[in-house]
Motif scaffolding. Structure first.
Motif, short mmCIF file in Angstrom:
data_model
loop_
_atom_site.label_atom_id
_atom_site.label_comp_id
_atom_site.label_asym_id
_atom_site.label_seq_id
_atom_site.Cartn_x
_atom_site.Cartn_y
_atom_site.Cartn_z
N HIS A 197 10.03 7.53 -12.82
CA HIS A 197 10.57 7.32 -14.17
C HIS A 197 9.79 8.26 -15.08
O HIS A 197 8.66 7.95 -15.46
CB HIS A 197 10.40 5.86 -14.60
CG HIS A 197 11.09 4.89 -13.69
ND1 HIS A 197 12.44 4.63 -13.75
CD2 HIS A 197 10.60 4.13 -12.68
CE1 HIS A 197 12.76 3.74 -12.83
NE2 HIS A 197 11.66 3.42 -12.16
N GLU A 205 6.21 1.52 -15.04
CA GLU A 205 6.99 0.43 -14.46
C GLU A 205 6.04 -0.68 -13.99
O GLU A 205 5.10 -0.43 -13.24
CB GLU A 205 7.83 0.94 -13.28
CG GLU A 205 8.78 -0.11 -12.74
CD GLU A 205 9.78 0.46 -11.75
OE1 GLU A 205 10.80 -0.21 -11.52
OE2 GLU A 205 9.54 1.55 -11.19
N LEU A 248 10.02 -7.38 -12.92
CA LEU A 248 9.87 -6.02 -13.43
C LEU A 248 9.94 -6.07 -14.95
O LEU A 248 10.73 -6.83 -15.50
CB LEU A 248 10.99 -5.11 -12.92
CG LEU A 248 11.22 -5.03 -11.43
CD1 LEU A 248 12.53 -4.29 -11.14
CD2 LEU A 248 10.06 -4.34 -10.76
N GLU A 282 10.50 -3.19 -17.96
CA GLU A 282 10.74 -1.78 -18.25
C GLU A 282 11.75 -1.66 -19.38
O GLU A 282 12.45 -2.61 -19.69
CB GLU A 282 11.23 -1.05 -16.99
CG GLU A 282 12.40 -1.71 -16.29
CD GLU A 282 12.55 -1.27 -14.84
OE1 GLU A 282 11.79 -0.42 -14.36
OE2 GLU A 282 13.45 -1.80 -14.18
N THR A 322 16.34 1.73 -18.72
CA THR A 322 15.81 2.26 -17.46
C THR A 322 16.72 1.93 -16.30
O THR A 322 17.10 0.79 -16.08
CB THR A 322 14.39 1.71 -17.19
OG1 THR A 322 13.54 2.09 -18.26
CG2 THR A 322 13.83 2.23 -15.88
#
Length: 124
Positions: free
Chosen positions: A50, A55, A101, A103, A107
């Motif tokens: 990314h 992340e 996660l 982000e 994303t």
């Protein structure tokens, strides 16, 4: 989650029990312009990076290894790791894991490497 806002506490176990597909993250909450996502992992994910964002990975159940050129990081329940922006990585979970996660909302899960595992943003 309605209109991007939580109207009740989120039970992560319930959220994870609502789907079976590995590598198909579900957004369970918004934090500023960030998604809090849950994902079931199993097998190997696409190696990707990314370029514009870090992340965050938090393992709830199982074991997840994040393969990177600088060395693998293996996480168990209650452990977290942040992959720095731009670092190529490949999540792997032989026996499966449940993971949180965090982000930015825009994303894409496969970052700069689209594949058959690229998933659309799916709020629960």
């Amino acid at each position: 989650m309605q209109d991007g806002y939580m109207n009740a506490p989120v039970d992560l176990a319930d959220a994870l029990s609502s789907f079976d597909e590995p590598w198909s993250p579900r957004t369970v909450a918004l934090l500023n312009e960030y998604d809090v996502r849950v994902v079931k992992t199993r097998g190997e994910f696409t190696r990707h990076s990314h370029p514009d964002t870090d992340e965050f990975f938090l393992v709830l159940r199982g074991s997840l290894t994040i393969r990177m050129d600088s060395g693998d990081v293996t996480l168990g329940p209650g452990q977290m790791y942040v992959v720095p922006r731009g670092v190529p990585h490949q999540p792997v979970s032989v026996d499966g894991a449940d993971v949180v996660l965090i982000e930015p909302s825009e994303t894409v899960n496969t970052g700069d490497t689209p594949s058959e595992l690229t998933a659309e943003r799916r709020p629960l």
